[in-house]
Design an enzyme around this catalytic site. Structure first.
Site, PDB file in Angstrom:
ATOM      1  N   GLU A 210       0.820  -1.208   0.000  1.00 56.15           N
ATOM      2  CA  GLU A 210       0.000   0.000   0.000  1.00 56.15           C
ATOM      3  C   GLU A 210       0.855   1.261   0.000  1.00 56.15           C
ATOM      4  O   GLU A 210       0.379   2.343   0.320  1.00 56.15           O
ATOM      5  CB  GLU A 210      -0.950  -0.014   1.202  1.00 56.15           C
ATOM      6  CG  GLU A 210      -1.951  -1.166   1.097  1.00 56.15           C
ATOM      7  CD  GLU A 210      -2.924  -1.256   2.260  1.00 56.15           C
ATOM      8  OE1 GLU A 210      -2.596  -0.806   3.371  1.00 56.15           O
ATOM      9  OE2 GLU A 210      -4.020  -1.777   2.044  1.00 56.15           O
ATOM     10  N   GLU A 288      -6.752  -1.265  15.034  1.00 58.76           N
ATOM     11  CA  GLU A 288      -7.547  -2.150  14.173  1.00 58.76           C
ATOM     12  C   GLU A 288      -7.057  -3.588  14.349  1.00 58.76           C
ATOM     13  O   GLU A 288      -5.846  -3.835  14.394  1.00 58.76           O
ATOM     14  CB  GLU A 288      -7.356  -1.690  12.719  1.00 58.76           C
ATOM     15  CG  GLU A 288      -8.092  -2.537  11.692  1.00 58.76           C
ATOM     16  CD  GLU A 288      -7.858  -2.000  10.276  1.00 58.76           C
ATOM     17  OE1 GLU A 288      -7.597  -0.786  10.108  1.00 58.76           O
ATOM     18  OE2 GLU A 288      -7.919  -2.806   9.329  1.00 58.76           O
ATOM     19  N   LYS A 340     -15.293  -2.445   3.968  1.00 55.57           N
ATOM     20  CA  LYS A 340     -14.680  -2.782   2.677  1.00 55.57           C
ATOM     21  C   LYS A 340     -15.762  -3.461   1.853  1.00 55.57           C
ATOM     22  O   LYS A 340     -16.179  -4.581   2.183  1.00 55.57           O
ATOM     23  CB  LYS A 340     -13.524  -3.760   2.889  1.00 55.57           C
ATOM     24  CG  LYS A 340     -12.308  -3.196   3.620  1.00 55.57           C
ATOM     25  CD  LYS A 340     -11.352  -4.330   3.995  1.00 55.57           C
ATOM     26  CE  LYS A 340      -9.970  -3.816   4.365  1.00 55.57           C
ATOM     27  NZ  LYS A 340      -9.135  -4.913   4.937  1.00 55.57           N
ATOM     28  N   ARG A 369      -8.323  -1.712  -0.393  1.00 58.99           N
ATOM     29  CA  ARG A 369      -7.648  -2.993  -0.168  1.00 58.99           C
ATOM     30  C   ARG A 369      -6.179  -2.840  -0.548  1.00 58.99           C
ATOM     31  O   ARG A 369      -5.795  -1.868  -1.199  1.00 58.99           O
ATOM     32  CB  ARG A 369      -8.282  -4.107  -1.023  1.00 58.99           C
ATOM     33  CG  ARG A 369      -9.741  -4.362  -0.780  1.00 58.99           C
ATOM     34  CD  ARG A 369     -10.106  -4.681   0.652  1.00 58.99           C
ATOM     35  NE  ARG A 369      -9.427  -5.798   1.272  1.00 58.99           N
ATOM     36  CZ  ARG A 369     -10.000  -6.949   1.630  1.00 58.99           C
ATOM     37  NH1 ARG A 369     -11.281  -7.148   1.377  1.00 58.99           N
ATOM     38  NH2 ARG A 369      -9.295  -7.892   2.254  1.00 58.99           N
ATOM     39  N   SER A 370      -5.382  -3.835  -0.208  1.00 59.92           N
ATOM     40  CA  SER A 370      -3.961  -3.726  -0.546  1.00 59.92           C
ATOM     41  C   SER A 370      -3.735  -3.872  -2.058  1.00 59.92           C
ATOM     42  O   SER A 370      -2.801  -3.296  -2.607  1.00 59.92           O
ATOM     43  CB  SER A 370      -3.137  -4.740   0.241  1.00 59.92           C
ATOM     44  OG  SER A 370      -3.707  -6.025   0.146  1.00 59.92           O
ATOM     45  N   LYS A 391      -9.395   5.055   4.676  1.00 66.52           N
ATOM     46  CA  LYS A 391      -8.077   4.422   4.748  1.00 66.52           C
ATOM     47  C   LYS A 391      -7.731   3.947   3.344  1.00 66.52           C
ATOM     48  O   LYS A 391      -8.370   3.043   2.813  1.00 66.52           O
ATOM     49  CB  LYS A 391      -8.166   3.251   5.720  1.00 66.52           C
ATOM     50  CG  LYS A 391      -6.872   2.568   6.031  1.00 66.52           C
ATOM     51  CD  LYS A 391      -7.127   1.427   7.023  1.00 66.52           C
ATOM     52  CE  LYS A 391      -5.984   0.449   6.984  1.00 66.52           C
ATOM     53  NZ  LYS A 391      -6.359  -0.863   7.508  1.00 66.52           N
TER      54      LYS A 391
HETATM   55  P1  PGA Z   1      -5.966  -6.291   2.713  1.00 63.74           P
HETATM   56  O1  PGA Z   1      -5.827  -5.633   4.147  1.00 63.74           O
HETATM   57  O2  PGA Z   1      -4.568  -6.728   2.364  1.00 63.74           O
HETATM   58  O3  PGA Z   1      -6.812  -7.526   2.990  1.00 63.74           O
HETATM   59  O4  PGA Z   1      -6.583  -5.351   1.791  1.00 63.74           O
HETATM   60  C1  PGA Z   1      -5.916  -4.308   4.430  1.00 63.74           C
HETATM   61  C2  PGA Z   1      -6.224  -4.193   5.903  1.00 63.74           C
HETATM   62  O5  PGA Z   1      -5.979  -5.155   6.651  1.00 63.74           O
HETATM   63  O6  PGA Z   1      -6.794  -3.212   6.329  1.00 63.74           O
HETATM   64 ZN    ZN Z   2      -6.980  -4.421   8.488  1.00 64.02          ZN
END
Ligand code: PGA
Ligand code: ZN
Length: 422
Positions: A210, A288, A340, A369-370, A391
């Site tokens: 990210e 979180e 999400k 998401r990442s 975020k």
């Molecule tokens: P992700 O995670 O890699 O599943 O998008 C992002 C997060 O944990 O907030």
């Molecule tokens: Zn998370």
């Protein structure tokens, strides 16, 4: 009532990690067109809706999305083409019924979300509405439109980097009163952090999924201390100008009964003590996934201990899933929803999740998401649905900046003010 749908098509495209994902394009008979691309996570909750991958090892290491695209072009298109829908909820309801499973296992949440978003965009365009206004109109009680406050990745570990530290993300929350001002602060802190990384760890600007920096911190405390130093080096004051937050993503170092944190083995109570220590020492605005996704008992204990001063945010715990959010409200296991939309698979179901959280007096953080794309719908959704925070990731990489830049545009050209810090 929407104009009748003339065509719906899917396309396999690539996300920011170079992995396949899904785009859909929806054309209405009025001529309006909407297209949208869906993101993909790496640090996933077990209760997320299913992201359909082909599993064909001869293409993209099994990650191809041709089946999801085939569902868009076939089952979904067959069910919607020629039809008008009273609203987004009716369109999404049809997707859910067509899928017929509790977790989009038949069509794939990547296919359903692409359809849901493409229809939303086409409908918004048909009515000459910006997407954030269309999103606001989906809600029965839309409030005053404000920009959400960004929480921005500075350092990453866990599944978003090489796992060099177990904590997944350390985030900064600049406190400036405008979007333009706080992004300036965020970039200044990021640049100072990059200098520290170079001097202390001899690192080039290598970044995680990210866009966060991912040096080999010798200890977990170094992660926090380096962040404080970066803020000060940027001429800002930790706490008053820039706050800190963490995404621990603890499910990923939980063995079923203990937390394997940087060489130590902690039971749930000891993990809560550790989180309380960080919350106090670094005045954390939010934590979180401080605990594992099914460690419900300790989540309630964590909230009892910290919820008065720190937001207790559920990502893997809640998976944007109404039943899990209801359980968390009932057992006072969290006080903030990380939302999400691809964890649940349609816009309307994500909105229902948000309503439950709001009714319980929780805060809502709308999250990317990442694995992301250049699509910026997340920014509009966060504005239209009244997200307290957003975020997106770091302040580098165009898949992140597409969303930040959209927020800048909404601030300047649409005159939407930034939400006050809470
Ligand atoms: P992700 O995670 O890699 O599943 O998008 C992002 C997060 O944990 O907030
Ligand atoms: Zn998370």
């Amino acid at each position: 009532m929407s104009a009748p749908i003339q065509q719906l098509r899917g396309l396999e495209i690539l996300d920011s990690r170079g992995r396949p994902t899904v785009m859909a394009r929806c054309r209405l008979r009025s001529g309006a067109i909407g297209r949208a691309a869906v993101p993909s996570g790496a640090s996933r909750g077990a209760a997320e809706a299913l992201e359909l991958r082909d599993g064909d090892q001869t293409r993209y290491r099994g990650l191809g999305c041709r089946q999801a695209v085939a569902h868009l072009d076939g089952l979904i298109a067959d069910a919607v083409v020629g039809r008008s829908f009273t609203d987004q909820a009716a369109f999404d309801q049809l997707l859910d019924t067509l899928d017929g499973t509790p977790n989009k296992a038949r069509l794939g949440a990547n296919a359903t979300l692409a359809a849901s978003l493409a229809f939303a965009r086409a409908s918004a365009n048909d009515r000459d509405l910006p997407l954030y206004q269309y999103a606001a109109a989906m809600d029965t009680a839309p409030g005053v439109l404000e920009l959400p406050r960004p929480m921005i990745n500075l350092f990453s570990g866990g599944k978003h980097a090489g796992g060099q530290v177990p904590i997944q993300d350390l985030l900064i929350i600049p406190q400036a009163t405008t979007m333009a001002g706080l992004l300036e602060q965020a970039v200044a802190v990021f640049q100072s952090a990059a200098e520290i990384m170079q001097q202390r760890y001899g690192m080039r600007l290598l970044t995680a999924d990210e866009g966060g920096l991912a040096p080999p911190f010798p200890t977990l405390d170094a992660l926090f201390e380096d962040a404080l130093e970066a803020i000060e080096r940027a001429g800002l004051r930790p706490g008053s100008d820039v706050r800190l937050a963490v995404d621990v993503a603890a499910s990923h170092f939980y063995t079923g009964h203990a937390y394997q944190l940087g060489g130590r083995t902690l039971d749930g109570t000891a993990m809560i003590d550790q989180l309380a220590h960080w919350a106090e020492a670094y005045a954390l605005a939010s934590i979180e996934d401080g605990l594992a996704e099914d460690d419900w008992t300790h989540w309630s204990q964590l909230c009892t201990r910290l919820a008065a001063q720190t937001l207790i945010v559920g990502d893997d715990l809640l998976c944007t899933n109404p039943a899990r959010i209801e359980r968390a409200v009932r057992t006072a296991a969290a006080n903030t929803l990380l939302l999400k939309v691809n964890q649940i698979g349609t816009l309307s179901e994500a909105l229902a999740a948000r309503r439950i959280a709001r009714a319980a007096g929780w805060q809502v953080i709308v999250s990317a998401r990442s694995g992301e794309t250049e699509d910026s719908w997340l920014a509009d959704l966060a504005v239209g649905w009244g997200g307290d925070q957003i975020k997106i990731g770091s302040v580098t990489q165009s898949e992140r900046l597409a969303k930040y830049n959209r927020l800048l545009e909404l601030e300047r050209f649409d005159g939407i003010p930034l939400r006050k810090p809470t």
